[in-house]
Design a protein around this motif. Sequence first.
Motif, PDB file in Angstrom:
ATOM      1  N   SER A 176     -12.647  17.104  47.026  1.00  0.00           N
ATOM      2  CA  SER A 176     -11.879  17.300  45.793  1.00  0.00           C
ATOM      3  C   SER A 176     -11.088  16.040  45.447  1.00  0.00           C
ATOM      4  CB  SER A 176     -10.930  18.488  45.939  1.00  0.00           C
ATOM      5  OG  SER A 176      -9.990  18.248  46.980  1.00  0.00           O
ATOM      6  N   THR A 177     -10.555  16.030  44.239  1.00  0.00           N
ATOM      7  CA  THR A 177      -9.723  14.927  43.764  1.00  0.00           C
ATOM      8  C   THR A 177      -8.341  15.462  43.424  1.00  0.00           C
ATOM      9  OG1 THR A 177     -11.599  13.687  42.877  1.00  0.00           O
ATOM     10  CG2 THR A 177      -9.431  13.143  42.000  1.00  0.00           C
ATOM     11  N   VAL A 178      -7.344  14.793  43.944  1.00  0.00           N
ATOM     12  CA  VAL A 178      -5.951  15.172  43.692  1.00  0.00           C
ATOM     13  C   VAL A 178      -5.323  14.119  42.791  1.00  0.00           C
ATOM     14  CG1 VAL A 178      -3.673  15.443  44.745  1.00  0.00           C
ATOM     15  CG2 VAL A 178      -5.682  16.462  45.825  1.00  0.00           C
ATOM     16  N   THR A 230      -6.817   6.047  46.300  1.00  0.00           N
ATOM     17  CA  THR A 230      -7.129   5.967  47.724  1.00  0.00           C
ATOM     18  C   THR A 230      -7.930   7.186  48.133  1.00  0.00           C
ATOM     19  OG1 THR A 230      -6.170   5.553  49.910  1.00  0.00           O
ATOM     20  CG2 THR A 230      -5.047   7.170  48.516  1.00  0.00           C
ATOM     21  N   THR A 231      -8.372   7.171  49.368  1.00  0.00           N
ATOM     22  CA  THR A 231      -9.131   8.285  49.942  1.00  0.00           C
ATOM     23  C   THR A 231      -8.507   8.652  51.285  1.00  0.00           C
ATOM     24  OG1 THR A 231     -11.175   7.523  48.900  1.00  0.00           O
ATOM     25  CG2 THR A 231     -11.385   9.050  50.744  1.00  0.00           C
ATOM     26  N   VAL A 232      -8.254   9.935  51.471  1.00  0.00           N
ATOM     27  CA  VAL A 232      -7.782  10.395  52.778  1.00  0.00           C
ATOM     28  C   VAL A 232      -8.965  11.060  53.488  1.00  0.00           C
ATOM     29  CG1 VAL A 232      -5.373  10.646  52.148  1.00  0.00           C
ATOM     30  CG2 VAL A 232      -6.919  12.536  51.731  1.00  0.00           C
ATOM     31  N   GLN A 269     -13.403  14.159  53.031  1.00  0.00           N
ATOM     32  CA  GLN A 269     -12.563  13.219  52.295  1.00  0.00           C
ATOM     33  C   GLN A 269     -11.979  13.891  51.066  1.00  0.00           C
ATOM     34  OE1 GLN A 269     -15.237   9.927  51.502  1.00  0.00           O
ATOM     35  NE2 GLN A 269     -14.634   8.877  53.379  1.00  0.00           N
ATOM     36  N   VAL A 270     -10.794  13.431  50.700  1.00  0.00           N
ATOM     37  CA  VAL A 270     -10.138  13.868  49.465  1.00  0.00           C
ATOM     38  C   VAL A 270      -9.738  12.609  48.700  1.00  0.00           C
ATOM     39  CG1 VAL A 270      -8.163  15.068  48.450  1.00  0.00           C
ATOM     40  CG2 VAL A 270      -9.295  16.013  50.482  1.00  0.00           C
ATOM     41  N   GLN A 271     -10.183  12.522  47.465  1.00  0.00           N
ATOM     42  CA  GLN A 271      -9.814  11.390  46.626  1.00  0.00           C
ATOM     43  C   GLN A 271      -8.420  11.638  46.047  1.00  0.00           C
ATOM     44  OE1 GLN A 271     -11.909   8.732  46.441  1.00  0.00           O
ATOM     45  NE2 GLN A 271     -13.259   9.896  47.793  1.00  0.00           N
ATOM     46  N   VAL A 272      -7.599  10.601  46.073  1.00  0.00           N
ATOM     47  CA  VAL A 272      -6.229  10.725  45.553  1.00  0.00           C
ATOM     48  C   VAL A 272      -5.995   9.624  44.527  1.00  0.00           C
ATOM     49  CG1 VAL A 272      -3.778  10.816  46.113  1.00  0.00           C
ATOM     50  CG2 VAL A 272      -5.471  11.626  47.780  1.00  0.00           C
TER      51      VAL A 272
END
Length: 529
Positions: A176-178, A230-232, A269-272
């Motif tokens: 997902s993207t936050v 960034t990506t977590v 991964q989560v896109q931020v």
Amino acid sequence: MKKIMQVFMAFLCACGLLFQGNSLIAYAAEQYVLHVETPYGVTLDPNYKWAVGMTEYSNLGYNVDVYARLTINGQKVYCIDPLRNTIDGAGDYTASALGTYTGNAELNRKLGYINALGYGFNGDTSDEMDFATQIRIWQEMRPGLITHIHPDIQAKIDIINQRLNVMYGNVSFAGSTVTLQGYGKEHAQTLEDTAGLFSQYLDNSTSGIHTEHNGNALTIWAEKGDSLNTTVSYDALYAYADPVSQIAYTSPTSQNVGYLGTSSSKQIQVQVKLELGSVQLVKEDFETSDTPQGDATLEGAEFQLIDDTTQEAVGTLTTDAQGNSNVITDLPTDRTYMIIESKAPNGYKLNEEKAHVDFSSIEAVDNIKSYTGTMKDHIITGRFEIRKIITDGKESEITKPEKGAEFIAVLKRYVDHYGSVESAYEHHEEFADREYDHLVTDEDGYAQSKELSYGTYIVKQIKGQIDTDKLEAEWTFSVSEEDQEPITYVINNRPFTSYLKVVKLDKESGKEITASGMTFKILNTDTDK
């Protein structure tokens, strides 16, 4: 059966093996010898804790197998061929890639997970976990073969299966993207894993953003200095790494065994992205846009930016000479703002209208939602009046208005530039309409200027009646404050006087006649009187 070896490459060198890419190449291989240890003995009872039943018979006619510790040249391995019996000390093994042996990449990946998540994981080096790991390998190699698993061993198998579920399950918010809408934890967003798996994931990234991992919840926020994009990343159960190579050891006489390595952990991964707002204001003249009128300036206007959520001012916008304000940055975009003019620039009226900023309708460019608004101010204006009369001022009398007297008024800085009022007025079409005027008195001797812009003006009479003295002196008129009362100038042009000399000439000779006692009448050619 085997144990995860952190020194696998050193072992390969000792065994005379070389990896090229993912392929195992044997060179000058030494002898591979299997060592078998059965710490709880051998039995034909499938209900024994350290034994299992099988639905098929081995090459020696047994349908029971027991727990054994297996090593090849000191390296822990697991049985991958349960229907063949082991021979302790068998030295006829050859090594090859496990992929070549099974021909099934997905099976090999799962065997690597079982190997990594069974014996030795989280420090569990019990024989129960070792046997459970072997059984799970058999269950993958020969589904439906194993029966009669003791409850103590099954409990360990259940733990392995739970861990496998984490590897093969899907965290609900993975991929997902936050979008964060401001700095600080007050703008944090929390993701909740409805699958209940995220509690088993490890933070294995340097993301440039702030995170908090609490059970199945992930909270993300940004502080100043954090990355805008960034990506977590999080790893299931153990840190992500390249997979450890797997080896199959095969023998024509003894049980085939394998070094099953460690498959790469599942990673999510989560896109931020961080979206911030910026506000800038442009001050303009209501009538002339970006050109100030008169002696006014667009510089020095001040505006307060009010956060509609907190009702507090978050910054001041101040304009330069071109009317452009500074830019207020790093604004949260999850709220609206109001812009209020708190100080008008010199020469302008305060604009009491309010501008509203709503970032929700603004497209972000490189993570920034930019608002640039325009606020127009009305110029301060003023006017003057002229009352033109004719009198010689010698005695009290009812004055006579002078009709048709003409005056020009021009902004002083133009007069200074062109050298005179008349020269400046010749260029009046280049000026703003409120920066000059041409006045002509009416039959009552009255004239009123237009509303002139803030500033100082030079006024001069350029025409009057032929029989009056024209006012030669110039004077200044200033518009200096809002709601300034009109200034009235009363101007008296006295009648023009001169001496008249009469010379009598002979009609025929044209010579001057000297005579006395003659009388003459003077006629007004305008009135014939």
